[in-house]
Design an enzyme around this catalytic site. Structure first.
Site, PDB file in Angstrom:
ATOM      1  N   ARG A   1       0.836  -1.215   0.000  1.00 33.57           N
ATOM      2  CA  ARG A   1       0.000   0.000   0.000  1.00 33.57           C
ATOM      3  C   ARG A   1       0.867   1.261   0.000  1.00 33.57           C
ATOM      4  O   ARG A   1       0.540   2.258  -0.661  1.00 33.57           O
ATOM      5  CB  ARG A   1      -0.938  -0.013   1.215  1.00 33.57           C
ATOM      6  CG  ARG A   1      -2.037  -1.069   1.086  1.00 33.57           C
ATOM      7  CD  ARG A   1      -2.931  -1.105   2.307  1.00 33.57           C
ATOM      8  NE  ARG A   1      -3.596   0.173   2.542  1.00 33.57           N
ATOM      9  CZ  ARG A   1      -4.103   0.545   3.718  1.00 33.57           C
ATOM     10  NH1 ARG A   1      -4.025  -0.253   4.771  1.00 33.57           N
ATOM     11  NH2 ARG A   1      -4.697   1.712   3.855  1.00 33.57           N
TER      12      ARG A   1
ATOM     13  N   ASP B   1      -2.700   7.986   3.344  1.00 37.22           N
ATOM     14  CA  ASP B   1      -1.941   8.015   2.086  1.00 37.22           C
ATOM     15  C   ASP B   1      -1.032   9.232   1.922  1.00 37.22           C
ATOM     16  O   ASP B   1      -0.238   9.290   0.970  1.00 37.22           O
ATOM     17  CB  ASP B   1      -2.887   7.905   0.872  1.00 37.22           C
ATOM     18  CG  ASP B   1      -3.978   8.981   0.862  1.00 37.22           C
ATOM     19  OD1 ASP B   1      -3.727  10.114   1.326  1.00 37.22           O
ATOM     20  OD2 ASP B   1      -5.090   8.684   0.376  1.00 37.22           O
TER      21      ASP B   1
ATOM     22  N   HIS C   1      -5.644   8.529  11.479  1.00 44.31           N
ATOM     23  CA  HIS C   1      -5.325   7.093  11.435  1.00 44.31           C
ATOM     24  C   HIS C   1      -3.874   6.797  11.088  1.00 44.31           C
ATOM     25  O   HIS C   1      -3.534   5.674  10.743  1.00 44.31           O
ATOM     26  CB  HIS C   1      -6.266   6.384  10.444  1.00 44.31           C
ATOM     27  CG  HIS C   1      -7.694   6.356  10.901  1.00 44.31           C
ATOM     28  ND1 HIS C   1      -8.750   6.042  10.076  1.00 44.31           N
ATOM     29  CD2 HIS C   1      -8.247   6.604  12.120  1.00 44.31           C
ATOM     30  CE1 HIS C   1      -9.890   6.101  10.767  1.00 44.31           C
ATOM     31  NE2 HIS C   1      -9.603   6.450  12.001  1.00 44.31           N
TER      32      HIS C   1
END
Ligand code: OAD
Length: 237
Positions: free
Chosen positions: A62, A97, A112
């Site tokens: 990821r 991200d 998060h």
């Protein structure tokens, strides 16, 4: 648009939907990550205790994906909104991200965590991961040499110290609260929109699909994040 034009205190919450136009999968949509990956095997402290290598490989994958992605126009327009509103602006994201910061947002709370960081299991120090092309998990702490875990929040874990409190304060004080691209299913983030509404804010939701927050919203833009932000920002100067 009028509400936004005059507002001096604006709080924004974003979720995975805002990064979908950048090619990052969401979690709960038809093609979302939790359809292909069992969250109990990848995103809990127990999963990591049982199989740290498997969990790390998923996070490294990821991490590589997000570093290859580019922020989109919705990220950029939120950075522009921050400049326009000034110190009364806060952007709270559930995304890990890093695309908001890369788009230029700086009054930002990452509830998060962030895929580009590790956190030492021994001393707790946070550190940047090596370039994704060179990264072989697990990473080791530059301070004490302990093994690092992904610096993200897993199910059943607390949010980073102070992060939610800062978010809560901004949403309580907001004149306009804007919630973009989140299914509003994960607490405590999901409560922020309701909290703002109950505290007197004008609540705007941008999401192509209905969510549990929709019935609370004063204004709903039933469209993607890019189209929604363009509609909101058109004419503001
Ligand atoms: P979800 O995957 O739950 O929800 C994504 C939302 O984006 C859905 O409501 C979609 O309708 C919406 N959406 C899809 N395309 C969009 C577009 N182009 N523009 C705007 N919205 C669009 O993702 P989150 O709500 O962010 O937590 O999920 C919350 C948390 O659950 C995540 O932070 C993650 C996950 O488990 C952790 O990893 C701790």
């Amino acid at each position: 648009q009028e509400r936004l034009a005059g507002a001096r205190r604006v709080a924004v919450l974003t979720g995975a939907g805002i990064s979908k136009p950048s090619g990052i999968p969401t979690f709960r949509d038809a093609a979302g990550l939790w359809k292909d990956f069992d969250l109990e095997e990848y995103a809990t402290p127990g999963a990591y205790a049982r199989n740290p290598q498997k969990v790390w490989e998923w996070y490294a994958w990821r991490y590589q994906n997000v570093m290859q992605a580019q922020p989109n126009r919705a990220h950029a327009l939120l950075a522009a909104l921050e400049k326009r509103v000034g110190e009364g602006f806060l952007l709270v994201t559930q995304n890990v991200d890093g695309l908001h910061r890369r788009a230029g947002s700086s009054q930002l709370v990452e509830l998060h965590g962030n895929l580009a960081r590790g956190r030492c299991e021994g001393c707790g120090q946070r550190f940047s991961l090596p370039d994704p092309a060179e990264f072989v998990p697990p990473p080791y702490c530059p301070g004490c040499g302990g093994r690092g875990r992904p610096d993200v929040v897993w199910f059943g874990e607390m949010l980073p110290l102070g992060a939610f409190e800062q978010a809560e304060q901004a949403f309580v004080q907001a004149e306009v609260a804007l919630v973009i691209g989140t299914s509003a299913e994960v607490e405590p983030a999901a409560s922020l929109g309701r909290l703002a509404r109950l505290s007197g804010a004008y609540l705007i939701e941008i999401n192509p699909d209905p969510t549990p927050l929709s019935s609370w919203a004063d204004c709903i833009l039933r469209m993607g994040a890019v189209e929604g932000m363009e509609a909101l920002m058109a004419g503001l100067n």
